[in-house]
Design a protein around this motif. Sequence first.
Motif, mmCIF file in Angstrom:
data_model
loop_
_atom_site.group_PDB
_atom_site.id
_atom_site.type_symbol
_atom_site.label_atom_id
_atom_site.label_comp_id
_atom_site.label_asym_id
_atom_site.label_seq_id
_atom_site.Cartn_x
_atom_site.Cartn_y
_atom_site.Cartn_z
ATOM 1 N N ILE A 35 45.842 34.193 45.133
ATOM 2 C CA ILE A 35 47.085 33.582 44.644
ATOM 3 C C ILE A 35 46.880 33.144 43.200
ATOM 4 O O ILE A 35 47.718 33.386 42.326
ATOM 5 N N PHE A 36 45.736 32.507 42.944
ATOM 6 C CA PHE A 36 45.388 32.053 41.597
ATOM 7 C C PHE A 36 45.247 33.241 40.638
ATOM 8 O O PHE A 36 45.761 33.211 39.514
ATOM 9 N N ALA A 37 44.560 34.288 41.067
ATOM 10 C CA ALA A 37 44.363 35.468 40.215
ATOM 11 C C ALA A 37 45.696 36.119 39.855
ATOM 12 O O ALA A 37 45.913 36.514 38.704
ATOM 13 N N ARG A 38 46.587 36.232 40.826
ATOM 14 C CA ARG A 38 47.909 36.811 40.541
ATOM 15 C C ARG A 38 48.713 35.927 39.588
ATOM 16 O O ARG A 38 49.386 36.417 38.683
ATOM 17 N N ALA A 39 48.619 34.601 39.755
ATOM 18 C CA ALA A 39 49.322 33.679 38.856
ATOM 19 C C ALA A 39 48.785 33.794 37.433
ATOM 20 O O ALA A 39 49.563 33.781 36.469
ATOM 21 N N ALA A 40 47.472 33.915 37.284
ATOM 22 C CA ALA A 40 46.870 34.089 35.958
ATOM 23 C C ALA A 40 47.356 35.393 35.325
ATOM 24 O O ALA A 40 47.753 35.417 34.156
ATOM 25 N N ARG A 41 47.338 36.458 36.103
ATOM 26 C CA ARG A 41 47.804 37.763 35.603
ATOM 27 C C ARG A 41 49.250 37.670 35.129
ATOM 28 O O ARG A 41 49.591 38.144 34.039
ATOM 29 N N GLU A 42 50.099 37.065 35.936
ATOM 30 C CA GLU A 42 51.523 36.966 35.581
ATOM 31 C C GLU A 42 51.729 36.095 34.348
ATOM 32 O O GLU A 42 52.588 36.405 33.522
ATOM 33 N N GLN A 43 50.949 35.025 34.210
ATOM 34 C CA GLN A 43 51.100 34.188 33.027
ATOM 35 C C GLN A 43 50.774 34.967 31.766
ATOM 36 O O GLN A 43 51.485 34.872 30.774
ATOM 37 N N VAL A 74 39.313 36.205 34.578
ATOM 38 C CA VAL A 74 39.434 36.691 33.206
ATOM 39 C C VAL A 74 40.389 37.870 33.241
ATOM 40 O O VAL A 74 40.201 38.812 34.021
ATOM 41 N N CYS A 75 41.422 37.785 32.402
ATOM 42 C CA CYS A 75 42.394 38.879 32.261
ATOM 43 C C CYS A 75 42.305 39.427 30.845
ATOM 44 O O CYS A 75 42.019 38.683 29.902
ATOM 45 N N ASP A 76 42.570 40.726 30.709
ATOM 46 C CA ASP A 76 42.647 41.282 29.364
ATOM 47 C C ASP A 76 44.020 40.958 28.780
ATOM 48 O O ASP A 76 44.848 40.306 29.421
ATOM 49 N N ASN A 78 46.594 42.556 28.476
ATOM 50 C CA ASN A 78 47.728 43.091 29.228
ATOM 51 C C ASN A 78 47.927 42.373 30.564
ATOM 52 O O ASN A 78 48.850 42.694 31.311
ATOM 53 N N GLY A 79 47.039 41.461 30.872
ATOM 54 C CA GLY A 79 47.117 40.744 32.137
ATOM 55 C C GLY A 79 46.333 41.401 33.252
ATOM 56 O O GLY A 79 46.354 40.924 34.386
ATOM 57 N N ASP A 80 45.639 42.489 32.952
ATOM 58 C CA ASP A 80 44.839 43.147 33.985
ATOM 59 C C ASP A 80 43.565 42.347 34.222
ATOM 60 O O ASP A 80 42.965 41.806 33.291
ATOM 61 N N TRP A 81 43.141 42.274 35.478
ATOM 62 C CA TRP A 81 41.952 41.520 35.822
ATOM 63 C C TRP A 81 40.706 42.208 35.288
ATOM 64 O O TRP A 81 40.535 43.415 35.434
ATOM 65 N N VAL A 82 39.819 41.432 34.705
ATOM 66 C CA VAL A 82 38.512 41.896 34.276
ATOM 67 C C VAL A 82 37.450 41.295 35.203
ATOM 68 O O VAL A 82 36.528 41.980 35.625
ATOM 69 N N ILE A 83 37.615 39.997 35.521
ATOM 70 C CA ILE A 83 36.714 39.293 36.437
ATOM 71 C C ILE A 83 37.545 38.376 37.321
ATOM 72 O O ILE A 83 38.426 37.664 36.830
ATOM 73 N N VAL A 84 37.256 38.381 38.605
ATOM 74 C CA VAL A 84 37.780 37.394 39.545
ATOM 75 C C VAL A 84 36.565 36.886 40.310
ATOM 76 O O VAL A 84 35.899 37.658 40.985
ATOM 77 N N ASP A 85 36.261 35.592 40.154
ATOM 78 C CA ASP A 85 35.003 35.054 40.682
ATOM 79 C C ASP A 85 35.260 33.808 41.515
ATOM 80 O O ASP A 85 36.064 32.952 41.146
ATOM 81 N N MET A 86 34.551 33.724 42.634
ATOM 82 C CA MET A 86 34.640 32.575 43.535
ATOM 83 C C MET A 86 33.231 32.069 43.817
ATOM 84 O O MET A 86 32.345 32.856 44.145
ATOM 85 N N GLN A 87 33.061 30.753 43.700
ATOM 86 C CA GLN A 87 31.781 30.124 44.011
ATOM 87 C C GLN A 87 32.038 28.898 44.887
ATOM 88 O O GLN A 87 32.930 28.097 44.593
ATOM 89 N N ASN A 88 31.257 28.774 45.946
ATOM 90 C CA ASN A 88 31.296 27.588 46.797
ATOM 91 C C ASN A 88 29.899 27.418 47.399
ATOM 92 O O ASN A 88 28.962 28.099 46.987
ATOM 93 N N SER A 89 29.762 26.529 48.358
ATOM 94 C CA SER A 89 28.439 26.218 48.899
ATOM 95 C C SER A 89 27.765 27.399 49.594
ATOM 96 O O SER A 89 26.582 27.327 49.916
ATOM 97 N N HIS A 90 28.469 28.485 49.783
ATOM 98 C CA HIS A 90 27.876 29.685 50.375
ATOM 99 C C HIS A 90 27.194 30.573 49.327
ATOM 100 O O HIS A 90 26.562 31.564 49.677
ATOM 101 N N HIS A 91 27.335 30.219 48.043
ATOM 102 C CA HIS A 91 26.831 31.059 46.965
ATOM 103 C C HIS A 91 25.661 30.384 46.248
ATOM 104 O O HIS A 91 25.673 29.175 45.979
ATOM 105 N N GLU A 92 24.673 31.187 45.905
ATOM 106 C CA GLU A 92 23.436 30.689 45.305
ATOM 107 C C GLU A 92 23.660 29.952 43.991
ATOM 108 O O GLU A 92 23.064 28.882 43.764
ATOM 109 N N ASP A 93 24.497 30.506 43.097
ATOM 110 C CA ASP A 93 24.715 29.855 41.800
ATOM 111 C C ASP A 93 25.359 28.481 41.974
ATOM 112 O O ASP A 93 25.039 27.535 41.252
#
Length: 124
Positions: A35-43, A74-76, A78-93
């Motif tokens: 939902i967030f990624a689509r909102a970023a793209r549309e903005q 990260v969108c270019d 034109n609004g196209d996605w370049v990176i969509v990243d999710m981090q939570n307690s399940h991820h090492e970083d």
Amino acid sequence: SALMTEADLCEVSVSEEAPLLKGEGWPNEMAVLWIFARAAREQVREQPQGSGYALFADYWFAPDGRVWAVHFVVCDQNGDWVIVDMQNSHHEDFRKIDPKDIADCDRIVQERLAMYLKEGDHSQ
């Protein structure tokens, strides 16, 4: 933006506007990420940023102040996605930084973005 500039990742300018996410009872974190990624793209498509790329970050905090998740998109230009990243307690970083506040969340974004940029650098 200061972290990105200090790390020499990119030239940064800050926008005063961000995508507004409205809703409640979202089914799960992955659904909210998209939902967030689509909102970023549309903005970006509706309000061009005047730069090559736009970065949007979304931090989730529990009612007791603990950090639940860090998302960024990260969108270019034109609004196209370049990176969509999710981090939570399940991820090492996420676990490595063990975020406690917004500054720690910013560090996660910075380190993850640096990792993506390094992986994309084929000059070596």
